[in-house]
Design a protein around this motif. Structure first.
Motif, PDB file in Angstrom:
ATOM      1  N   GLU A  12      17.745   0.242 -36.029  1.00 46.32           N
ATOM      2  CA  GLU A  12      17.907   1.368 -36.952  1.00 46.32           C
ATOM      3  C   GLU A  12      16.561   1.886 -37.450  1.00 46.32           C
ATOM      4  N   ALA A  16      15.016   5.655 -36.966  1.00 46.37           N
ATOM      5  CA  ALA A  16      14.454   6.425 -38.081  1.00 46.37           C
ATOM      6  C   ALA A  16      13.024   6.877 -37.781  1.00 46.37           C
ATOM      7  N   ALA A  20      11.919  10.800 -37.178  1.00 44.81           N
ATOM      8  CA  ALA A  20      11.196  11.281 -38.360  1.00 44.81           C
ATOM      9  C   ALA A  20      10.462  12.582 -38.071  1.00 44.81           C
ATOM     10  N   ILE A  29      10.539   5.528 -45.397  1.00 47.88           N
ATOM     11  CA  ILE A  29      11.397   5.079 -44.295  1.00 47.88           C
ATOM     12  C   ILE A  29      11.336   3.557 -44.186  1.00 47.88           C
ATOM     13  N   HIS A  33      14.443   0.644 -44.957  1.00 45.42           N
ATOM     14  CA  HIS A  33      14.865  -0.335 -43.946  1.00 45.42           C
ATOM     15  C   HIS A  33      14.404  -1.752 -44.296  1.00 45.42           C
TER      16      HIS A  33
END
Length: 171
Positions: A12, A16, A20, A29, A33
């Motif tokens: 994931e 991301a 981005a 970000i 996470h």
């Protein structure tokens, strides 16, 4: 395949980073996470932007052999040695680099390692790029049947409407 928090973080985060926008706040970000100590200097930002370009190749290929080759190259660059840890009160789990490494090294390891584990667990078929023309977003397919084609329901609906309009006779 059951995806839980521990085996989702790397894939994931890779999604991301690849998706981005150029002006995106990479530290935010990383925080989103659960990356510990996500402070980045200008050089770290540049390295992670370049790394996200390298990660994209793992999503763009549909062939498992080619995907394995891409991820192996990522692992060659990112992984150190397996490191067993229990930080932050968590149960024992594996890291691909020692906790003391800088945030860039840890992000590279967690994304490359996460993609490697996911690819091994799923037969190499659960990474993709959106099928809608003009959309380049990548995704991890967590659907039950493993046949996801779009990054989001919105892109799927947009594409279905476009196909429907294209199939209607013009008057």
């Amino acid at each position: 395949m059951h995806f839980n928090h521990d085996n989702r973080v790397g894939p994931e985060l890779a999604v991301a980073l690849v998706n981005a926008e150029p002006e995106a706040d990479l530290e935010a970000i990383l925080r989103d996470h659960a990356i510990r100590w996500p402070r980045l200097d200008a050089q770290g930002v540049a390295v992670l932007r370049s790394w996200s370009d390298a990660l994209r190749a793992a999503f763009e290929t549909a062939e498992p052999d080619e995907r394995c080759a891409v991820i192996n190259r990522l692992l060659d660059e990112a992984a150190g040695r397996l490191h067993l840890t229990t930080h932050d009160g968590l149960d024992p789990h594996l890291h691909l680099v020692a906790d003391e490494k800088d945030v860039v090294a840890r992000v590279k390891a967690v994304t490359a390692g996460g993609l490697a584990f996911l690819t091994a667990w799923t037969g190499g078929t659960r990474l993709g790029i959106c099928d809608r023309d003009g959309c380049r977003l990548v995704f991890v397919d967590t659907s039950r049947n493993g046949r996801r084609r779009y990054c989001s329901a919105r892109c799927g609906n947009y594409d279905a409407v476009a196909r429907h309009r294209a199939s209607r006779p013009r008057t």
